[in-house]
Design an enzyme around this catalytic site. Sequence first.
Site, PDB file in Angstrom:
ATOM      1  CG  HIS A   1      41.991  34.534  37.865  1.00 38.77           C
ATOM      2  ND1 HIS A   1      41.251  34.730  39.002  1.00 38.77           N
ATOM      3  CD2 HIS A   1      42.648  33.360  38.055  1.00 38.77           C
ATOM      4  CE1 HIS A   1      41.450  33.739  39.851  1.00 38.77           C
ATOM      5  NE2 HIS A   1      42.296  32.902  39.309  1.00 38.77           N
TER       6      HIS A   1
ATOM      7  CD  GLU B   1      37.508  38.101  35.804  1.00 42.34           C
ATOM      8  OE1 GLU B   1      38.372  37.209  35.647  1.00 42.34           O
ATOM      9  OE2 GLU B   1      36.499  37.946  36.505  1.00 42.34           O
TER      10      GLU B   1
ATOM     11  CB  SER C   1      30.759  36.554  40.235  1.00 43.63           C
ATOM     12  OG  SER C   1      31.151  37.352  41.338  1.00 43.63           O
TER      13      SER C   1
ATOM     14  CB  CYS D   1      38.143  35.748  42.266  1.00 44.39           C
ATOM     15  SG  CYS D   1      39.754  36.322  41.672  1.00 44.39           S
TER      16      CYS D   1
ATOM     17  CB  CYS E   1      39.234  39.506  38.816  1.00 44.80           C
ATOM     18  SG  CYS E   1      40.321  38.195  38.201  1.00 44.80           S
TER      19      CYS E   1
END
Lengths: 150, 150
Positions: free
Chosen positions: A56, A58, A81, A83, A86
């Site tokens: 992902h 992040e 935002s 998940c 993360c």
Amino acid sequence: MSPPDYRAMLAVAVEEARLGLAEGGIPIGAALFARDGTLLGRGRNRRVQENDPSAHGETDAFRKAGRQRSYRDTLMVTTLSPCWYCSGLVRQFGIGTVVMGESANFHGGHDWLRAHGVEVVDLGDAECIAMLGDWIAAHPQVWHEDIGQD
Amino acid sequence: MSPPDYRAMLAVAVEEARLGLAEGGIPIGAALFARDGTLLGRGRNRRVQENDPSAHGETDAFRKAGRQRSYRDTLMVTTLSPCWYCSGLVRQFGIGTVVMGESANFHGGHDWLRAHGVEVVDLGDAECIAMLGDWIAAHPQVWHEDIGQD
């Protein structure tokens, strides 16, 4: 020290998201910064490009930043935002601040992070909303896969 | 279908942890299985070996399993209670079951997972407790780094 320039930091994450888009991937980017503005690592979602469901935005930026002794004074800047995966990363490693481009296309764990003492900033960025929104509309199946929805 | 053999599954995660130990790394291993016992991916903590702070046992096993359309019928088997980062992974992707070797050396997010409908099994395995416990006693600094404690 002057306050962090969130918009300038977000621009790096957006650049990563655009790179992902150009590669045919999910356009979500992120970057980890020190409070003084030093870039520690930048990354993007690479589920499609590398068949890697763990990449992902992040987690990729976190990985690229390498081993850090403390994350208290770092900022995770992301186009979306975070998940739960993360958000868990942010909480476990004590990242002090999350700056997100938007939370309109997806509402992850940022309320939970705020409740646990993380500073959360939502920039409500129109470009982030449009870029991912358009992508989701065109690729709903990959998007649902990325957020674990059967 | 016969019930999953948790002990046999844990043995794979323990093997990964032992490999990590032999490499000079933090001895935590994990494996992702389908409910019928098929091994989907196995991995281990590789913070030390690859200077990769994102490679926790669970995230490494998840990564190695590649893209899956659904995780509902999968089991994440790990030698240790999953930290927030790994618990977030389990929740986001809807992994149905977590089997952990122990939660004595570290109490992560497994209560939270249980509260959100994940089946959690704690095997209280003496070998897991001893292997990681001995390692933490010998390397407290790297351990604190791995769980984000300044």
